[in-house]
Design a protein around this motif. Structure first.
Motif, PDB file in Angstrom:
ATOM      1  N   GLY A 129       0.837  -1.191   0.000  1.00 50.55           N
ATOM      2  CA  GLY A 129       0.000   0.000   0.000  1.00 50.55           C
ATOM      3  C   GLY A 129       0.871   1.240   0.000  1.00 50.55           C
ATOM      4  O   GLY A 129       2.042   1.167   0.338  1.00 50.55           O
ATOM      5  N   PRO A 130       0.302   2.363  -0.385  1.00 49.63           N
ATOM      6  CA  PRO A 130       1.087   3.600  -0.443  1.00 49.63           C
ATOM      7  C   PRO A 130       1.558   4.061   0.930  1.00 49.63           C
ATOM      8  O   PRO A 130       1.111   3.548   1.959  1.00 49.63           O
ATOM      9  CB  PRO A 130       0.109   4.605  -1.064  1.00 49.63           C
ATOM     10  CG  PRO A 130      -1.240   4.018  -0.948  1.00 49.63           C
ATOM     11  CD  PRO A 130      -1.078   2.539  -0.854  1.00 49.63           C
ATOM     12  N   ASN A 131       2.457   5.029   0.953  1.00 45.45           N
ATOM     13  CA  ASN A 131       2.965   5.573   2.216  1.00 45.45           C
ATOM     14  C   ASN A 131       1.819   6.014   3.110  1.00 45.45           C
ATOM     15  O   ASN A 131       0.862   6.632   2.636  1.00 45.45           O
ATOM     16  CB  ASN A 131       3.882   6.776   1.965  1.00 45.45           C
ATOM     17  CG  ASN A 131       5.176   6.360   1.283  1.00 45.45           C
ATOM     18  OD1 ASN A 131       5.474   6.794   0.190  1.00 45.45           O
ATOM     19  ND2 ASN A 131       5.913   5.493   1.915  1.00 45.45           N
ATOM     20  N   GLY A 132       1.935   5.669   4.380  1.00 45.67           N
ATOM     21  CA  GLY A 132       0.923   6.090   5.341  1.00 45.67           C
ATOM     22  C   GLY A 132      -0.335   5.246   5.331  1.00 45.67           C
ATOM     23  O   GLY A 132      -1.307   5.543   6.026  1.00 45.67           O
ATOM     24  N   GLY A 148      -5.685   2.974   5.918  1.00 43.64           N
ATOM     25  CA  GLY A 148      -6.032   2.114   7.041  1.00 43.64           C
ATOM     26  C   GLY A 148      -6.998   0.993   6.735  1.00 43.64           C
ATOM     27  O   GLY A 148      -7.313   0.187   7.608  1.00 43.64           O
ATOM     28  N   LYS A 149      -7.492   0.953   5.485  1.00 49.24           N
ATOM     29  CA  LYS A 149      -8.485  -0.075   5.146  1.00 49.24           C
ATOM     30  C   LYS A 149      -7.975  -1.015   4.064  1.00 49.24           C
ATOM     31  O   LYS A 149      -7.102  -0.639   3.272  1.00 49.24           O
ATOM     32  CB  LYS A 149      -9.761   0.587   4.628  1.00 49.24           C
ATOM     33  CG  LYS A 149     -10.487   1.374   5.695  1.00 49.24           C
ATOM     34  CD  LYS A 149     -11.820   1.883   5.172  1.00 49.24           C
ATOM     35  CE  LYS A 149     -12.641   2.313   6.365  1.00 49.24           C
ATOM     36  NZ  LYS A 149     -13.469   3.417   6.258  1.00 49.24           N
ATOM     37  N   TYR A 170      -2.156   4.312  -5.485  1.00 51.60           N
ATOM     38  CA  TYR A 170      -0.707   4.523  -5.620  1.00 51.60           C
ATOM     39  C   TYR A 170      -0.403   5.853  -6.312  1.00 51.60           C
ATOM     40  O   TYR A 170       0.485   6.587  -5.885  1.00 51.60           O
ATOM     41  CB  TYR A 170      -0.049   3.354  -6.369  1.00 51.60           C
ATOM     42  CG  TYR A 170       0.391   2.250  -5.427  1.00 51.60           C
ATOM     43  CD1 TYR A 170       1.693   2.228  -4.921  1.00 51.60           C
ATOM     44  CD2 TYR A 170      -0.486   1.250  -5.023  1.00 51.60           C
ATOM     45  CE1 TYR A 170       2.108   1.244  -4.052  1.00 51.60           C
ATOM     46  CE2 TYR A 170      -0.082   0.256  -4.153  1.00 51.60           C
ATOM     47  CZ  TYR A 170       1.216   0.246  -3.667  1.00 51.60           C
ATOM     48  OH  TYR A 170       1.618  -0.737  -2.792  1.00 51.60           O
ATOM     49  N   ILE A 171      -1.146   6.151  -7.363  1.00 54.21           N
ATOM     50  CA  ILE A 171      -0.906   7.410  -8.074  1.00 54.21           C
ATOM     51  C   ILE A 171      -1.254   8.595  -7.162  1.00 54.21           C
ATOM     52  O   ILE A 171      -0.491   9.535  -7.035  1.00 54.21           O
ATOM     53  CB  ILE A 171      -1.727   7.480  -9.388  1.00 54.21           C
ATOM     54  CG1 ILE A 171      -1.173   6.447 -10.368  1.00 54.21           C
ATOM     55  CG2 ILE A 171      -1.671   8.887  -9.990  1.00 54.21           C
ATOM     56  CD1 ILE A 171      -2.030   6.246 -11.602  1.00 54.21           C
ATOM     57  N   GLY A 172      -2.379   8.467  -6.470  1.00 55.60           N
ATOM     58  CA  GLY A 172      -2.804   9.524  -5.554  1.00 55.60           C
ATOM     59  C   GLY A 172      -1.769   9.797  -4.474  1.00 55.60           C
ATOM     60  O   GLY A 172      -1.615  10.930  -4.024  1.00 55.60           O
TER      61      GLY A 172
END
Ligand SMILES: Nc1ncnc2c1ncn2[C@@H]1O[C@H](COP(=O)(O)OP(=O)(O)OP(=O)(O)O)[C@@H](O)[C@H]1O
Ligand SMILES: [Mg+2]
Length: 250
Positions: free
Chosen positions: A38-41, A223-224, A244-246
């Motif tokens: 998943g993306p950062n954070g 978180g989901k 990912y792009i976001g």
């Protein structure tokens, strides 16, 4: 024996009202390599820390091998066979590769952790330690001080000390972090090899490694759980691409 070895239900972690992990349901099947991406954070590290009992959940339950482990300590779950790879700092730099694995083997036997133990007693573990070093491809570095090993080989040693605890399930936190390509390939092959008779859950940023190794991938975002499936499925999921792009990974 159930197909599912590790399960999380409604796993939730709030930090002062901020929901870092939000109602995650996760099922890790026995014998698989399962990746959490998943993306950062996204909450990967937090989720991993909940599963390995480094953090208490705000809500939710975790079940391992049919037992509710939600209230257990990380030492308790290690005794059940669910072991998290050590941080590199847990490898003693001035000791040799062999000595490091020997000490880890001693811990498994439940002996007290004792630097002053005689050479003779420690030698009992030599044979098994050499076997583990061979398993992670470090035989030629048996007598090399850990501090003199390359970064990738230190991680291999770390994995050997984890295997010394004879885990049924191994949790790896970004095993490829900070590694040069040659080491990435070596550790990828190593993870593949040690997965033969174990279950592995890993958090990993390197998506080509995830594609190579994983049977199942769970994608977290905010978180989901955003998506789950094999690499082909999740990598083509428009919501995953968007997340990912976001997050600037595009
Ligand atoms: N101890 C904490 N206190 C407050 N907020 C936290 C804490 N730990 C994590 N967070 C927040 O929770 C969210 C998820 O963090 P987490 O580290 O789990 O993400 P991650 O998916 O591992 O990200 P990365 O890919 O950058 O490692 C982030 O917004 C982070 O700032
Ligand atoms: Mg993280």
């Amino acid at each position: 024996m159930s197909d599912v070895i590790l399960a999380a239900e409604n796993l939730t972690k709030e930090f002062k009202g901020f929901v870092a992990v939000d109602g995650v349901n996760l099922r890790v099947r026995r014998g698989q390599i399962h990746a959490l991406i998943g993306p950062n954070g996204a909450g990967k590290t937090t989720c991993f820390n909940l599963l390995t009992k480094f953090l208490p959940p705000t809500r939710g339950t975790i079940t391992y091998d049919g037992k509710d482990i939600t209230a257990m300590s990380s030492a308790d779950i290690a005794r059940l066979g669910l072991v998290r790879s050590f941080q590199i700092s847990a490898v003693f730099p001035h000791l040799t590769a062999l000595e490091n694995v020997r000490i880890a083997l001693q811990r498994r036997r439940g002996d007290s952790f004792d630097f002053w133990r005689s050479q003779k007693i420690l030698s009992r573990f030599d044979e098994e330690a050499r076997g583990l070093l061979a398993e992670v491809g470090l035989s030629e570095f048996t007598n090399t001080a850990a501090s003199e090993l390359s970064y990738g080989r230190k991680r291999a040693l770390e994995i050997a000390t984890t295997l010394a605890l004879n885990p049924e399930m191994l949790l790896l936190d970004e095993p490829m972090a900070g590694m040069a390509q040659a080491d990435v390939e070596r550790i990828t092959a190593l993870i593949k090899r040690i997965s033969a008779n174990r279950t592995i859950l890993m958090v990993e940023h390197n998506l080509s490694v995830v594609a190579t190794l994983s049977n199942t991938i769970t994608v977290l975002a905010r978180g989901k759980v955003l998506a789950e499936g094999d690499y082909a499925t999740v990598s083509q999921d428009p919501r995953v691409v968007e997340a990912y792009i976001g997050a600037g990974h595009g």
